[in-house]
Design a protein around this motif. Structure first.
Motif, PDB file in Angstrom:
ATOM      1  N   SER A   9     -17.472  30.762  61.680  1.00  0.00           N
ATOM      2  CA  SER A   9     -17.394  30.724  63.138  1.00  0.00           C
ATOM      3  C   SER A   9     -16.229  29.856  63.590  1.00  0.00           C
ATOM      4  N   GLY A  10     -15.226  30.480  64.184  1.00  0.00           N
ATOM      5  CA  GLY A  10     -14.116  29.741  64.772  1.00  0.00           C
ATOM      6  C   GLY A  10     -14.513  29.203  66.138  1.00  0.00           C
ATOM      7  N   ARG A  11     -13.633  28.388  66.722  1.00  0.00           N
ATOM      8  CA  ARG A  11     -13.932  27.841  68.049  1.00  0.00           C
ATOM      9  C   ARG A  11     -14.196  28.984  69.025  1.00  0.00           C
ATOM     10  N   HIS A  12     -15.192  28.790  69.871  1.00  0.00           N
ATOM     11  CA  HIS A  12     -15.533  29.804  70.873  1.00  0.00           C
ATOM     12  C   HIS A  12     -16.334  29.156  71.986  1.00  0.00           C
ATOM     13  N   ILE A  13     -16.541  29.927  73.042  1.00  0.00           N
ATOM     14  CA  ILE A  13     -17.275  29.393  74.184  1.00  0.00           C
ATOM     15  C   ILE A  13     -18.278  30.412  74.700  1.00  0.00           C
ATOM     16  N   HIS A  14     -19.423  29.899  75.134  1.00  0.00           N
ATOM     17  CA  HIS A  14     -20.438  30.686  75.835  1.00  0.00           C
ATOM     18  C   HIS A  14     -20.402  30.220  77.286  1.00  0.00           C
ATOM     19  N   LEU A  15     -20.470  31.157  78.226  1.00  0.00           N
ATOM     20  CA  LEU A  15     -20.374  30.804  79.644  1.00  0.00           C
ATOM     21  C   LEU A  15     -21.542  31.366  80.451  1.00  0.00           C
ATOM     22  N   THR A  16     -21.878  30.644  81.521  1.00  0.00           N
ATOM     23  CA  THR A  16     -22.837  31.173  82.491  1.00  0.00           C
ATOM     24  C   THR A  16     -22.122  32.240  83.325  1.00  0.00           C
ATOM     25  N   GLN A  17     -22.883  33.095  83.973  1.00  0.00           N
ATOM     26  CA  GLN A  17     -22.273  34.100  84.858  1.00  0.00           C
ATOM     27  C   GLN A  17     -21.515  33.416  85.995  1.00  0.00           C
ATOM     28  N   GLU A  18     -22.046  32.316  86.495  1.00  0.00           N
ATOM     29  CA  GLU A  18     -21.372  31.563  87.563  1.00  0.00           C
ATOM     30  C   GLU A  18     -19.985  31.095  87.109  1.00  0.00           C
ATOM     31  N   HIS A  19     -19.900  30.584  85.887  1.00  0.00           N
ATOM     32  CA  HIS A  19     -18.603  30.117  85.377  1.00  0.00           C
ATOM     33  C   HIS A  19     -17.662  31.284  85.066  1.00  0.00           C
ATOM     34  N   ILE A  20     -18.215  32.397  84.588  1.00  0.00           N
ATOM     35  CA  ILE A  20     -17.390  33.593  84.363  1.00  0.00           C
ATOM     36  C   ILE A  20     -16.720  34.010  85.671  1.00  0.00           C
ATOM     37  N   GLU A  21     -17.490  34.035  86.742  1.00  0.00           N
ATOM     38  CA  GLU A  21     -16.952  34.446  88.038  1.00  0.00           C
ATOM     39  C   GLU A  21     -15.969  33.424  88.600  1.00  0.00           C
ATOM     40  N   ALA A  22     -16.217  32.133  88.374  1.00  0.00           N
ATOM     41  CA  ALA A  22     -15.284  31.102  88.833  1.00  0.00           C
ATOM     42  C   ALA A  22     -13.943  31.230  88.106  1.00  0.00           C
ATOM     43  N   PHE A  24     -12.813  34.133  86.355  1.00  0.00           N
ATOM     44  CA  PHE A  24     -12.229  35.484  86.335  1.00  0.00           C
ATOM     45  C   PHE A  24     -12.356  36.243  87.649  1.00  0.00           C
ATOM     46  N   GLY A  25     -13.076  35.690  88.602  1.00  0.00           N
ATOM     47  CA  GLY A  25     -13.195  36.339  89.905  1.00  0.00           C
ATOM     48  C   GLY A  25     -14.611  36.805  90.194  1.00  0.00           C
ATOM     49  N   PRO A  26     -14.957  36.896  91.482  1.00  0.00           N
ATOM     50  CA  PRO A  26     -16.305  37.297  91.887  1.00  0.00           C
ATOM     51  C   PRO A  26     -16.715  38.648  91.299  1.00  0.00           C
ATOM     52  N   GLY A  27     -17.927  38.693  90.761  1.00  0.00           N
ATOM     53  CA  GLY A  27     -18.476  39.930  90.214  1.00  0.00           C
ATOM     54  C   GLY A  27     -17.983  40.298  88.828  1.00  0.00           C
ATOM     55  N   HIS A  28     -17.099  39.477  88.262  1.00  0.00           N
ATOM     56  CA  HIS A  28     -16.529  39.835  86.952  1.00  0.00           C
ATOM     57  C   HIS A  28     -17.619  39.888  85.879  1.00  0.00           C
ATOM     58  N   GLN A  29     -17.544  40.916  85.049  1.00  0.00           N
ATOM     59  CA  GLN A  29     -18.436  41.069  83.903  1.00  0.00           C
ATOM     60  C   GLN A  29     -17.587  41.030  82.636  1.00  0.00           C
ATOM     61  N   LEU A  30     -18.075  40.331  81.613  1.00  0.00           N
ATOM     62  CA  LEU A  30     -17.360  40.299  80.336  1.00  0.00           C
ATOM     63  C   LEU A  30     -17.276  41.698  79.748  1.00  0.00           C
ATOM     64  N   THR A  31     -16.194  41.971  79.038  1.00  0.00           N
ATOM     65  CA  THR A  31     -16.022  43.257  78.364  1.00  0.00           C
ATOM     66  C   THR A  31     -15.975  43.027  76.858  1.00  0.00           C
ATOM     67  N   GLU A  32     -16.572  43.939  76.115  1.00  0.00           N
ATOM     68  CA  GLU A  32     -16.722  43.761  74.675  1.00  0.00           C
ATOM     69  C   GLU A  32     -15.436  44.069  73.910  1.00  0.00           C
ATOM     70  N   PHE A  33     -15.017  43.110  73.089  1.00  0.00           N
ATOM     71  CA  PHE A  33     -13.899  43.270  72.159  1.00  0.00           C
ATOM     72  C   PHE A  33     -14.435  43.776  70.824  1.00  0.00           C
ATOM     73  N   LYS A  34     -15.473  43.090  70.285  1.00  0.00           N
ATOM     74  CA  LYS A  34     -16.129  43.576  69.078  1.00  0.00           C
ATOM     75  C   LYS A  34     -17.526  42.994  68.966  1.00  0.00           C
ATOM     76  N   ALA A  35     -18.406  43.756  68.334  1.00  0.00           N
ATOM     77  CA  ALA A  35     -19.787  43.320  68.125  1.00  0.00           C
ATOM     78  C   ALA A  35     -19.821  42.219  67.073  1.00  0.00           C
ATOM     79  N   LEU A  36     -20.795  41.315  67.212  1.00  0.00           N
ATOM     80  CA  LEU A  36     -21.000  40.243  66.241  1.00  0.00           C
ATOM     81  C   LEU A  36     -22.215  40.558  65.375  1.00  0.00           C
ATOM     82  N   SER A  37     -22.481  39.699  64.401  1.00  0.00           N
ATOM     83  CA  SER A  37     -23.572  39.969  63.449  1.00  0.00           C
ATOM     84  C   SER A  37     -24.952  39.951  64.099  1.00  0.00           C
ATOM     85  N   GLN A  38     -25.104  39.204  65.181  1.00  0.00           N
ATOM     86  CA  GLN A  38     -26.402  39.123  65.841  1.00  0.00           C
ATOM     87  C   GLN A  38     -26.533  40.238  66.880  1.00  0.00           C
TER      88      GLN A  38
END
Length: 189
Positions: A9-22, A24-38
């Motif tokens: 596991s390299g450095r990474h971050i988990h974010l709340t939806q509130e922080h994602i929107e702050a 990346f912009g209001p209403g922004h949803q993360l988009t999948e780059f690749k699936a993980l093992s879980q």
């Protein structure tokens, strides 16, 4: 023999939806780059800048989906580069940890807390744990072979019906042991 696949596991971050929107912009949803093992977890296309008191990282990958609390997971080497001294903790246990500044294309977020060095752990599906008589939160000893083989102590068992069998260590641990994604390890308890 109780063997498990290893994920580095390299450095990474988990974010709340509130922080994602702050960031990346209001209403922004993360988009999948690749699936993980879980199951249901993924590396997002989106990245953020992370700024600590001493240094920064330009493109830290966000892992989705959104979480109840924002959390940055780094190695000890990363923490030193940022100028922080985060504790080793299990994911989600962020009380009293250092914070950082996050910068995205739409805005910035100051995390008051949330930086950890993730405790090495193994995700077990409940059936795998039952088969091997392993309980949630049990501390395990795990051996990896090879030229720089080591035994990892205090590997936390994380048991849940939604997990898939996988051991997670950070890049410092992997480099010290000469381990790469997809290698196998043996639980020696």
């Amino acid at each position: 023999m109780k063997t498990v696949p290893v994920g580095v596991s390299g450095r990474h971050i988990h974010l709340t939806q509130e922080h994602i929107e702050a960031l990346f912009g209001p209403g922004h949803q993360l988009t999948e780059f690749k699936a993980l093992s879980q199951p249901g977890q993924y590396a997002a296309n989106e990245t953020v800048e992370v700024h600590g008191p001493k240094g920064s990282f330009k493109s830290v990958r966000i892992l989705g989906p959104a979480r109840p609390a924002s959390q940055l997971e780094v190695s000890r080497t990363d923490a030193f580069s940022l100028g922080l001294k985060p504790p080793v903790r299990e994911s989600g246990d962020i009380a009293g940890t250092p914070g950082v500044k996050l910068v995205g294309p739409h805005g910035e977020v100051e995390l008051e807390e949330g930086v950890i060095v993730a405790a090495r752990h193994i995700h077990f599906h409940t059936s795998d744990a039952a088969k091997w008589n392993i309980e949630d939160k049990q501390k395990l000893r795990v051996r990896v072979g090879g030229e720089r083989g080591v035994v990892f102590e205090n590997v936390v068992a994380r048991v849940h019906e939604n997990f898939a069998l996988d051991m997670h260590i950070d890049t410092d641990e992997a480099n010290a042991a000469g381990v790469k994604n997809g290698d196998t390890a043996e639980i020696v308890e």
